[in-house]
Structures are given as structure tokens and as C-alpha cells.
Write an enzyme that holds these catalytic residues in place. Structure first.
Site, PDB file in Angstrom:
ATOM      1  N   ASN A  15       0.870  -1.180   0.000  1.00  0.00           N
ATOM      2  CA  ASN A  15       0.000   0.000   0.000  1.00  0.00           C
ATOM      3  C   ASN A  15       0.903   1.224   0.000  1.00  0.00           C
ATOM      4  OD1 ASN A  15      -1.877   1.980   0.472  1.00  0.00           O
ATOM      5  ND2 ASN A  15      -2.472   1.251   2.517  1.00  0.00           N
ATOM      6  N   LYS A  38       0.146   4.226  -0.344  1.00  0.00           N
ATOM      7  CA  LYS A  38      -0.488   5.433   0.222  1.00  0.00           C
ATOM      8  C   LYS A  38      -0.217   6.625  -0.691  1.00  0.00           C
ATOM      9  CE  LYS A  38      -0.221   3.236   4.656  1.00  0.00           C
ATOM     10  NZ  LYS A  38      -0.267   3.336   6.080  1.00  0.00           N
ATOM     11  N   HIS A  45      -9.725   1.323   4.347  1.00  0.00           N
ATOM     12  CA  HIS A  45      -8.472   1.500   5.090  1.00  0.00           C
ATOM     13  C   HIS A  45      -8.719   2.458   6.253  1.00  0.00           C
ATOM     14  CE1 HIS A  45      -4.385   2.593   6.132  1.00  0.00           C
ATOM     15  NE2 HIS A  45      -4.029   1.466   5.571  1.00  0.00           N
ATOM     16  N   GLU A  89      -7.112   4.791   7.397  1.00  0.00           N
ATOM     17  CA  GLU A  89      -6.868   6.216   7.113  1.00  0.00           C
ATOM     18  C   GLU A  89      -8.070   6.831   6.394  1.00  0.00           C
ATOM     19  OE1 GLU A  89      -3.072   5.679   5.222  1.00  0.00           O
ATOM     20  OE2 GLU A  89      -2.213   5.084   7.144  1.00  0.00           O
ATOM     21  N   GLU A 131      -5.991  -4.962  10.195  1.00  0.00           N
ATOM     22  CA  GLU A 131      -4.957  -3.965  10.445  1.00  0.00           C
ATOM     23  C   GLU A 131      -5.284  -3.191  11.720  1.00  0.00           C
ATOM     24  OE1 GLU A 131      -2.755  -2.819   6.657  1.00  0.00           O
ATOM     25  OE2 GLU A 131      -4.512  -1.549   6.730  1.00  0.00           O
ATOM     26  N   GLY A 181       1.895   2.201  10.648  1.00  0.00           N
ATOM     27  CA  GLY A 181       2.850   3.295  10.523  1.00  0.00           C
ATOM     28  C   GLY A 181       3.496   3.699  11.838  1.00  0.00           C
ATOM     29  N   SER A 215       2.842  -2.162  10.295  1.00  0.00           N
ATOM     30  CA  SER A 215       4.278  -2.222  10.571  1.00  0.00           C
ATOM     31  C   SER A 215       4.909  -3.564  10.234  1.00  0.00           C
ATOM     32  CB  SER A 215       4.561  -1.818  12.024  1.00  0.00           C
ATOM     33  OG  SER A 215       4.150  -0.474  12.242  1.00  0.00           O
TER      34      SER A 215
HETATM   35  P1  PGA Z   1       2.485   0.221   7.576  1.00  0.00           P
HETATM   36  O1  PGA Z   1       1.053   0.462   6.909  1.00  0.00           O
HETATM   37  O2  PGA Z   1       3.003  -1.088   7.008  1.00  0.00           O
HETATM   38  O3  PGA Z   1       3.317   1.406   7.150  1.00  0.00           O
HETATM   39  O4  PGA Z   1       2.277   0.138   9.038  1.00  0.00           O
HETATM   40  C1  PGA Z   1       0.155  -0.606   6.703  1.00  0.00           C
HETATM   41  C2  PGA Z   1      -1.096  -0.093   6.045  1.00  0.00           C
HETATM   42  O5  PGA Z   1      -1.522   1.022   6.355  1.00  0.00           O
HETATM   43  O6  PGA Z   1      -1.701  -0.805   5.206  1.00  0.00           O
END
Ligand code: PGA
Length: 237
Positions: free
Chosen positions: A10, A12, A94, A96, A154, A160, A200
């Protein structure tokens, strides 16, 4: 029933043509485990460009879509537009999108990576199960066929932050989700649905996570922009 390991990157809101060229180079160099389905989630403006240069063993995904085919929705793209451009996958729900853009639990598309997960305060209040079941039910209410769905667990506190869920923490939730599917959808879906973990994931922790029996792959944010992504794809080897 064997579930094909699935690793989604992803990106982003990251990448420009040069950086995307670099990512495509390390994906081409691989080598990527042929037993893994690899998909990269790309910002919408770069979908067509990225698709045109990706190797044939890596598939492309959008990161979001609005739920109707067309209309007066400035700034949005529709599932029909994705299909028209040969974009087979989309990440929906997601955290976010839910938390920064206020989206709720709706979902409609072709092949979907559907994301669920609890916030830290929900985990601390012992509400993890309640939250992920509620989010999963909202998805299940809209889904007719589960064949083209991948469910990404997740935990929001792991995204993140560098705080990965331990393999045991992730496995526990995946196991409960599978039991939820057996009870509320069907045994077949429970056994065949790929439930992947995100939050992460790195080249250092992917192997341990991949050993858990109900972890069928990963959704990778930060590390999907780096050559380490290849190691994550190959974590099961
Ligand atoms: P990350 O993000 O691996 O940077 O923690 C995962 C995601 O948001 O899908």
C-alpha cells in the site's frame, strides 16, 4: 483448502514517476515467490502509468473508490472507471479513509482488499472483537460472493507506528474472524477466505507472522516502497 499467500503493498500518497520506476525495478529483479499473489496499491493518478510498467507477476490496485458508477462526485473515481482501465483490485475501508476522511463501513467493488481493525483505545477497553466483528458484518452484509475478497486485519495502533502486533496477537484475531465466518457466513468461506495482516510489517517480522496458520499474507505500507518488500513477499519460503 489451500489459501494462496497474498502480499499487498500500500503505497499510500507516496511516489512519483522516478520512485515508481525504482520500485518496479526491484519488483522485476525479485525474484518473487511464484506461489504468492502480489498486488501493489498505487495513488490513482499513477495507476495507468504503473500498470504499464509492472512485471506480469505483480498486479495493481487502487487505494479507494466511490460506490456509484458515475455522477456528480467531484474528485472521486468509480469502480466502473477502475474496471475500464484494467485495474482489477481496490483497497477499501483502510483506517486512514475511515479515520481521516470519515468513511463508514460501506463497500462495493470487483476484487477488494477490505480493511478492518481496532484503535488502541478499543483494544485497551477489550473491544477488539466487538469492533472487528462489527466492521466485518458491515462488509458481509454487502458481499454476494467472497471469491474476490481479501480481508486485511490492520490494528490501527500498528499502522505506521513501528509497533507490530505480535504473531500471537494477530493469529488470535484471525482465528476469531474465521470462527465468525463459520458462524455467520459459511464453513467454505471461513476456510477459503484469505485473511491478511497489516501494520508495521517489515522484512524482519514477516517470517514469524507468516508462520501463523491463519495469517494468509500481508498488507504492507512503509516497507512496500523499499526493496525489503521482496523479502516480505518471500516470507513464506
Ligand atoms: P504500515 O502500513 O506497514 O506502514 O504500518 C500498513 C497499512 O496502512 O496498510
Amino acid at each position: 483448502m489451500a489459501r494462496k499467500f497474498f502480499v499487498g503493498g500500500n503505497w499510500k500518497m507516496n511516489g512519483n514517476k522516478k520512485e515508481i520506476n525504482d520500485i518496479v525495478e526491484f519488483l522485476k529483479a525479485g525474484p518473487l515467490d511464484p506461489n504468492v499473489e502480489v498486488v501493489v496499491g498505487c495513488p490513482s493518478i499513477y495507476l495507468t502509468y504503473t500498470k504499464s510498467i509492472l512485471p506480469s507477476n505483480v498486479f495493481i490496485s487502487a487505494q479507494n473508490t466511490y460506490k456509484v458508477p458515475k455522477g456528480a462526485f467531484t474528485g472521486e473515481i468509480s469502480p466502473a472507471m477502475l474496471v475500464d482501465n484494467g485495474i482489477p483490485w481496490v483497497i477499501l475501508g483502510h483506517s486512514e479513509r475511515r479515520n481521516v476522511f470519515g468513511e463508514n463501513d460501506e463497500l462495493i467493488a470487483e476484487k477488494v482488499i477490505a480493511c478492518i481493525g481496532e484503535k488502541l483505545e478499543e483494544r485497551e477497553a477489550n473491544k477488539t472483537e466487538e469492533v472487528v466483528f462489527r466492521q466485518t458484518k458491515a462488509i458481509a452484509d454487502k458481499i454476494k460472493s467472497w471469491d474476490n475478497v481479501v480481508l486485511a486485519y490492520e490494528p490501527v495502533w500498528a499502522i505506521g507506528t513501528g509497533k507490530t502486533a505480535s504473531p500471537q496477537q494477530a493469529q488470535e484475531v484471525h482465528d476469531k474472524l474465521r470462527a465468525w465466518f463459520t458462524k455467520n457466513v459459511s464453513q467454505t468461506v471461513s476456510e477459503s477466505l484469505r485473511i491478511i495482516y497489516g501494520g508495521s510489517v517489515t522484512a524482519d517480522n514477516a517470517q514469524e507472522l507468516a508462520k501463523e496458520k491463519d495469517i494468509d499474507g500481508f498488507l504492507v505500507g512503509g516497507a512496500s516502497l523499499k526493496p525489503d518488500f521482496v523479502k516480505i513477499v518471500n516470507a513464506k519460503q
